[in-house]
Motif scaffolding. Structure first.
Motif, PDB file in Angstrom:
ATOM      1  N   PHE A  78      10.347  -0.680   0.157  1.00 48.81           N
ATOM      2  CA  PHE A  78       9.414  -0.824  -0.958  1.00 48.81           C
ATOM      3  C   PHE A  78       8.580   0.433  -1.180  1.00 48.81           C
ATOM      4  O   PHE A  78       7.629   0.419  -1.969  1.00 48.81           O
ATOM      5  CB  PHE A  78       8.499  -2.026  -0.706  1.00 48.81           C
ATOM      6  N   GLY A  79       8.938   1.509  -0.490  1.00 52.67           N
ATOM      7  CA  GLY A  79       8.179   2.734  -0.610  1.00 52.67           C
ATOM      8  C   GLY A  79       6.752   2.560  -0.146  1.00 52.67           C
ATOM      9  O   GLY A  79       5.833   3.222  -0.625  1.00 52.67           O
ATOM     10  N   ALA A  80       6.539   1.629   0.789  1.00 53.52           N
ATOM     11  CA  ALA A  80       5.189   1.242   1.201  1.00 53.52           C
ATOM     12  C   ALA A  80       4.792   1.835   2.548  1.00 53.52           C
ATOM     13  O   ALA A  80       5.636   2.199   3.359  1.00 53.52           O
ATOM     14  CB  ALA A  80       5.091  -0.279   1.259  1.00 53.52           C
ATOM     15  N   THR A  81       3.468   1.897   2.761  1.00 57.73           N
ATOM     16  CA  THR A  81       2.938   2.270   4.073  1.00 57.73           C
ATOM     17  C   THR A  81       2.240   1.086   4.726  1.00 57.73           C
ATOM     18  O   THR A  81       1.767   1.175   5.851  1.00 57.73           O
ATOM     19  CB  THR A  81       1.935   3.438   3.948  1.00 57.73           C
ATOM     20  N   GLY A  82       2.177  -0.036   4.016  1.00 54.63           N
ATOM     21  CA  GLY A  82       1.556  -1.244   4.549  1.00 54.63           C
ATOM     22  C   GLY A  82       1.406  -2.282   3.456  1.00 54.63           C
ATOM     23  O   GLY A  82       1.871  -2.089   2.324  1.00 54.63           O
ATOM     24  N   LYS A  87       9.416   0.421   9.855  1.00 55.89           N
ATOM     25  CA  LYS A  87       9.650   1.469   8.854  1.00 55.89           C
ATOM     26  C   LYS A  87      10.751   1.110   7.866  1.00 55.89           C
ATOM     27  O   LYS A  87      10.705   1.525   6.705  1.00 55.89           O
ATOM     28  CB  LYS A  87       9.976   2.788   9.556  1.00 55.89           C
ATOM     29  N   ASP A  88      11.748   0.351   8.318  1.00 59.11           N
ATOM     30  CA  ASP A  88      12.825  -0.033   7.412  1.00 59.11           C
ATOM     31  C   ASP A  88      12.323  -0.988   6.332  1.00 59.11           C
ATOM     32  O   ASP A  88      12.667  -0.850   5.153  1.00 59.11           O
ATOM     33  CB  ASP A  88      13.973  -0.688   8.186  1.00 59.11           C
ATOM     34  N   ILE A  89      11.517  -1.974   6.758  1.00 57.89           N
ATOM     35  CA  ILE A  89      10.978  -2.934   5.791  1.00 57.89           C
ATOM     36  C   ILE A  89      10.029  -2.232   4.826  1.00 57.89           C
ATOM     37  O   ILE A  89      10.129  -2.381   3.609  1.00 57.89           O
ATOM     38  CB  ILE A  89      10.256  -4.093   6.504  1.00 57.89           C
ATOM     39  N   LEU A  90       9.113  -1.448   5.371  1.00 55.39           N
ATOM     40  CA  LEU A  90       8.163  -0.730   4.520  1.00 55.39           C
ATOM     41  C   LEU A  90       8.889   0.235   3.591  1.00 55.39           C
ATOM     42  O   LEU A  90       8.568   0.335   2.394  1.00 55.39           O
ATOM     43  CB  LEU A  90       7.155   0.033   5.382  1.00 55.39           C
ATOM     44  N   GLY A  91       9.886   0.924   4.124  1.00 51.02           N
ATOM     45  CA  GLY A  91      10.611   1.925   3.354  1.00 51.02           C
ATOM     46  C   GLY A  91      11.352   1.351   2.173  1.00 51.02           C
ATOM     47  O   GLY A  91      11.513   2.012   1.143  1.00 51.02           O
ATOM     48  N   LEU A 107       0.845  -1.194   0.000  1.00 53.02           N
ATOM     49  CA  LEU A 107       0.000   0.000   0.000  1.00 53.02           C
ATOM     50  C   LEU A 107       0.878   1.240   0.000  1.00 53.02           C
ATOM     51  O   LEU A 107       1.905   1.276   0.682  1.00 53.02           O
ATOM     52  CB  LEU A 107      -0.897   0.023   1.244  1.00 53.02           C
ATOM     53  N   ILE A 108       0.479   2.233  -0.763  1.00 50.78           N
ATOM     54  CA  ILE A 108       1.143   3.531  -0.764  1.00 50.78           C
ATOM     55  C   ILE A 108       0.111   4.551  -0.323  1.00 50.78           C
ATOM     56  O   ILE A 108      -0.874   4.780  -1.025  1.00 50.78           O
ATOM     57  CB  ILE A 108       1.692   3.898  -2.155  1.00 50.78           C
ATOM     58  N   GLU A 109       0.318   5.106   0.861  1.00 49.18           N
ATOM     59  CA  GLU A 109      -0.661   6.027   1.427  1.00 49.18           C
ATOM     60  C   GLU A 109      -2.061   5.409   1.416  1.00 49.18           C
ATOM     61  O   GLU A 109      -3.058   6.058   1.088  1.00 49.18           O
ATOM     62  CB  GLU A 109      -0.661   7.359   0.662  1.00 49.18           C
ATOM     63  N   GLY A 110      -2.125   4.132   1.771  1.00 48.43           N
ATOM     64  CA  GLY A 110      -3.398   3.442   1.882  1.00 48.43           C
ATOM     65  C   GLY A 110      -3.971   2.900   0.593  1.00 48.43           C
ATOM     66  O   GLY A 110      -5.023   2.259   0.595  1.00 48.43           O
ATOM     67  N   GLU A 111      -3.295   3.095  -0.544  1.00 53.39           N
ATOM     68  CA  GLU A 111      -3.799   2.652  -1.843  1.00 53.39           C
ATOM     69  C   GLU A 111      -2.842   1.641  -2.491  1.00 53.39           C
ATOM     70  O   GLU A 111      -1.627   1.836  -2.452  1.00 53.39           O
ATOM     71  CB  GLU A 111      -3.974   3.844  -2.795  1.00 53.39           C
ATOM     72  N   PRO A 112      -3.394   0.583  -3.105  1.00 51.88           N
ATOM     73  CA  PRO A 112      -2.528  -0.422  -3.745  1.00 51.88           C
ATOM     74  C   PRO A 112      -2.193  -0.082  -5.195  1.00 51.88           C
ATOM     75  O   PRO A 112      -2.150  -0.959  -6.057  1.00 51.88           O
ATOM     76  CB  PRO A 112      -3.393  -1.685  -3.667  1.00 51.88           C
ATOM     77  N   ASP A 147       9.260   4.311 -11.557  1.00 45.70           N
ATOM     78  CA  ASP A 147       8.147   3.985 -10.666  1.00 45.70           C
ATOM     79  C   ASP A 147       7.873   5.192  -9.763  1.00 45.70           C
ATOM     80  O   ASP A 147       8.773   5.699  -9.101  1.00 45.70           O
ATOM     81  CB  ASP A 147       8.561   2.763  -9.832  1.00 45.70           C
ATOM     82  N   SER A 148       6.622   5.649  -9.709  1.00 49.59           N
ATOM     83  CA  SER A 148       6.290   6.835  -8.916  1.00 49.59           C
ATOM     84  C   SER A 148       6.563   6.643  -7.426  1.00 49.59           C
ATOM     85  O   SER A 148       7.052   7.560  -6.753  1.00 49.59           O
ATOM     86  CB  SER A 148       4.820   7.208  -9.127  1.00 49.59           C
ATOM     87  N   ALA A 149       6.228   5.455  -6.897  1.00 50.25           N
ATOM     88  CA  ALA A 149       6.423   5.205  -5.469  1.00 50.25           C
ATOM     89  C   ALA A 149       7.901   5.170  -5.101  1.00 50.25           C
ATOM     90  O   ALA A 149       8.315   5.727  -4.078  1.00 50.25           O
ATOM     91  CB  ALA A 149       5.749   3.899  -5.061  1.00 50.25           C
ATOM     92  N   ILE A 150       8.698   4.525  -5.949  1.00 46.99           N
ATOM     93  CA  ILE A 150      10.137   4.477  -5.693  1.00 46.99           C
ATOM     94  C   ILE A 150      10.743   5.873  -5.834  1.00 46.99           C
ATOM     95  O   ILE A 150      11.616   6.275  -5.051  1.00 46.99           O
ATOM     96  CB  ILE A 150      10.832   3.483  -6.640  1.00 46.99           C
ATOM     97  N   TYR A 151      10.279   6.629  -6.816  1.00 43.75           N
ATOM     98  CA  TYR A 151      10.776   7.997  -6.980  1.00 43.75           C
ATOM     99  C   TYR A 151      10.497   8.820  -5.726  1.00 43.75           C
ATOM    100  O   TYR A 151      11.389   9.510  -5.210  1.00 43.75           O
ATOM    101  CB  TYR A 151      10.119   8.656  -8.190  1.00 43.75           C
TER     102      TYR A 151
END
Length: 304
Positions: free
Chosen positions: A276-280, A270-274, A121-126, A214-218
């Motif tokens: 992948f640029g993820a929030t969950g 946060k390290d694991i999520l970070g 999830l990125i800011e709650g969106e997949p 990739d927008s999330a990675i950017y």
């Protein structure tokens, strides 16, 4: 005397047969031990290189420890040097699970039956997007501007098997009549950098005029300070793309899948999520990647 000799020979034969029986039991025990050891083999996970390998190493160590605890068995997480290597590892039964890009997932699903179970999830969106970016000093404020004179443009894709770094932007450029392949296009030069961070840095350092990412990675690279957002502008954005899947081998049992899903959805490190640029993380399935499958068919990557 002959009777005693016959008795001695008989006794020796009995001893020898008993020893053979013990050896057979030992072999059976050893065989059983090997079988038991086989059931406790490490659960192996292959990860595509969304960033350079060193940038992901610490986070993958943490993920490995977490999954080992929850699955109650050794887990080995390995970042592969390229996208295709992860597909082939799944295809040849070298790994039990993989973190794929959407494109590499649909290829792996076609080849080996890999099944998506989780996505980020990125800011709650997949969802995420493919961007085309350029340096702020360049006069291009849109993709139309960039393509007015493509013969002057040095363009960069990421990995050739990347969804947002190659597949989706290449379709857009193909539709605009400027790109067919690395060897057949109207650009001055075309290169594949191999990863999203390498593309971003190539644009920032003016090694290329524009690149796909990739927008999330950017956004993650900007937040971490690895890329200076003030030096870069986004001139094209794709439609929504369903996020990168974690997929299991087709023979994975239901209990393991259940544990994996529960574990991933509970991650807040946060390290694991970070990494992948993820929030969950949230559930995913094969049907979520149908649009990517259709794009891969359009480009001739897989057959319908």
């Amino acid at each position: 005397m002959k009777k005693w000799l016959g008795f001695a020979l008989t006794l020796c034969l009995i001893v020898m047969l008993a020893a053979c029986g013990d050896n057979n039991k030992t072999e059976e025990n050893n065989s059983g031990e090997k079988k038991n050891e086989g059931t406790s083999e490490a659960f192996t996970i292959g990860v595509i290189p969304v960033q350079t390998e060193g940038a992901m190493e610490g986070a993958m160590d943490k993920l490995q420890t977490l999954l080992s605890d929850k699955l109650n068995r050794d887990v080995k997480v390995e970042v592969y040097p390229d996208y295709n290597g992860v597909v082939e590892a799944m295809n040849y039964d070298k790994i039990d699970m993989a973190y794929f890009g959407p494109l590499t997932y649909v290829v792996a699903h076609e080849k080996s039956g890999a099944e998506a179970i989780i996505t980020q999830l990125i800011e709650g969106e997949p969802f995420y997007h493919s961007y085309i970016i350029t340096h702020k000093d360049n006069p291009y404020n849109s993709l139309d501007d960039l393509l007015k004179n493509p013969a002057k443009i040095n363009f960069a894709f990421g990995d050739i098997n990347s969804t947002s770094g190659s597949l989706i932007p290449s379709i857009e450029l193909k539709d605009r009549g400027v790109y067919q392949s690395e060897d057949d296009n109207k650009f001055k030069t075309v290169r594949f950098t191999g990863s999203h961070d390498a593309t971003a840095l190539a644009v920032q350092n003016k090694q290329v005029d524009a690149g796909a990412i990739d927008s999330a990675i950017y956004n993650q690279l900007v937040e971490s300070g690895k890329v200076d957002e003030k030096q870069i502008k986004t001139i094209w954005k794709s439609e929504k793309l369903f996020q990168y899947p974690w997929a299991v081998h087709k023979d994975t049992d239901k209990d393991t899948i259940k544990t994996l899903k529960e574990t991933f959805k509970a991650i807040d490190d946060k390290d694991i999520l970070g990494a992948f640029g993820a929030t969950g993380f949230t559930d995913a399935s094969n049907k979520d990647y149908e649009s990517i499958r259709q794009a891969a068919i359009k480009q001739g990557i897989i057959k319908e």
